[in-house]
Write an enzyme that holds these catalytic residues in place. Structure first.
Site, PDB file in Angstrom:
ATOM      1  N   HIS A 182      37.563  39.764  63.955  1.00  0.00           N
ATOM      2  CA  HIS A 182      38.819  39.927  64.706  1.00  0.00           C
ATOM      3  C   HIS A 182      39.027  38.638  65.481  1.00  0.00           C
ATOM      4  O   HIS A 182      38.047  37.727  65.677  1.00  0.00           O
ATOM      5  CB  HIS A 182      39.159  40.982  65.682  1.00  0.00           C
TER       6      HIS A 182
ATOM      7  N   GLU B 183      34.736  39.572  67.882  1.00  0.00           N
ATOM      8  CA  GLU B 183      35.976  38.899  68.333  1.00  0.00           C
ATOM      9  C   GLU B 183      35.678  37.476  68.392  1.00  0.00           C
ATOM     10  O   GLU B 183      34.909  37.125  69.265  1.00  0.00           O
ATOM     11  CB  GLU B 183      36.533  39.253  69.625  1.00  0.00           C
TER      12      GLU B 183
END
Length: 353
Positions: free
Chosen positions: A105, A196
């Site tokens: 992500h 992330e």
């Protein structure tokens, strides 16, 4: 998603071009089955026309649904309509024996691990939702963070947010319902973390090469961790595989028991140490084996131990785990056996990507 998609395309290229040239990559590929899905939401990627660091339309598919809120949830009933992309991934998880995975992500720089959701049964009252394999998940997250160019520093994307060692428990960051990470762990028997990888969700194209360089070593070291722990096969007296036999380490039962696949194979990610492995075929006495597990990730093979049930000559019946919120039932059960306390004063302490 933009950065993750680009990084995974680079990873594919790196693996295939390094084979038979780089000895580490060659051994990795010779001993590891690797599946790579560069993007789960192609509609969203195509919908993002204008680069924007903080918001992109790419979060949603063509039906306007957030696919990382779209899976069945182990803690509460997810009323979202399951999308075709989600259903395809669920079928993929069901039909393959995945052991370790990660989803990529953008929007922060941190390795986040299970659970993303929680309740009192997993310790959420203390602001942390702990899985039975919390020690393994912390190790996996740190493996990625410490091999990343800067994630391990724990610097957040703004002054309000820092992550010690560059990792976080998902629930401690923020509560998330219907994520793929928890679904994979509970129903797919696959340890997944969320990576992330960039503060900017849609960075300029000229920065993408640096993102690949920053993540390359971390990706390879993370993939190696699939060889942690123990693996083996469960067979009957004739040597035939027994599917759906339960094989778990004592002291860390999963709310949906981990079972052997159609080939009778089991895989358990465990850190080095001494464990008792319990193999169970319904209707027969369980088999216990004490094992000493070492770190074999450098040798690209987990410890191997097979179980043979001499009395069994039939295939175990098919077993499936219901998609109901399993931890909700566990919470009710644990609450039912607790004594009721009558007090005159109650102090309540009230307590991301």
């Amino acid at each position: 998603q933009t950065v993750g998609r680009e990084i995974l395309l680079h990873l594919i290229d790196f693996l295939v071009t390094s084979y038979r040239r780089d000895p580490v990559i060659t051994r990795l590929l010779n001993n590891t089955r690797i599946h790579i899905m560069p993007t789960m939401n192609p509609d969203g990627f195509e919908a993002t026309k204008v680069p924007d660091c903080y918001y992109t339309r790419g979060r949603y598919n063509k039906n306007g649904e957030d696919l990382n809120r779209n899976f069945p949830d182990a803690f509460e009933r997810n009323n979202a309509s399951i999308q075709p992309e989600t259903r395809a991934v669920m079928n993929w998880i069901k039909n393959e024996t995945f052991v370790l995975s990660a989803n990529l992500h953008g929007g922060a720089l941190v390795a986040s691990y299970t659970f993303d959701n929680g309740n009192s049964a997993t310790g959420s009252l203390e602001g942390y939702s702990r899985s039975p394999d919390d020690d393994v998940f912390i190790h996996l997250a740190k493996t990625y963070s410490f091999n990343h160019a800067s994630m391990y520093k724990g610097t957040g994307c703004d002054n309000r947010q820092t992550f010690p060692d560059g990792i976080t428990n998902g629930y401690s960051w923020y509560q998330l319902e219907g994520g793929m990470q928890d679904y994979n762990y509970v129903w797919g028997q696959c340890f997944e973390i969320t990576l992330e990888l960039s503060c900017c969700k849609y960075p300029p194209a000229d920065q993408l090469a640096k993102f690949w360089k920053d993540n390359r070593a971390a990706l390879i070291e993370y993939i190696k961790q699939v060889h942690l722990g123990i693996k083996g096969q469960v067979t009957d007296k004739n040597g035939n595989p027994i599917p759906n036999a339960i094989v778990e380490a004592q002291g860390r039962p999963h709310v949906c028991p981990y079972r052997t696949n159609e080939q009778g194979e089991y895989f358990l990610l465990l850190l080095p140490g001494t464990y008792v492995i319990n193999a169970t075929v319904p209707g027969f006495k369980s088999m216990l084996k004490t094992v000493e597990i070492r770190d074999n990730t450098g040798n690209f093979t987990a410890l191997k131990h097979d179980f043979t049930f001499p009395e069994v000559s039939i295939r175990s019946s098919a077993a499936s785990c219901p998609k109901t919120p399993l931890y909700q039932e566990l919470q009710w059960a644990s609450a039912a056996v607790k004594p009721t306390l009558h007090v005159t004063l109650v102090l309540i302490t009230v307590l991301l990507v």
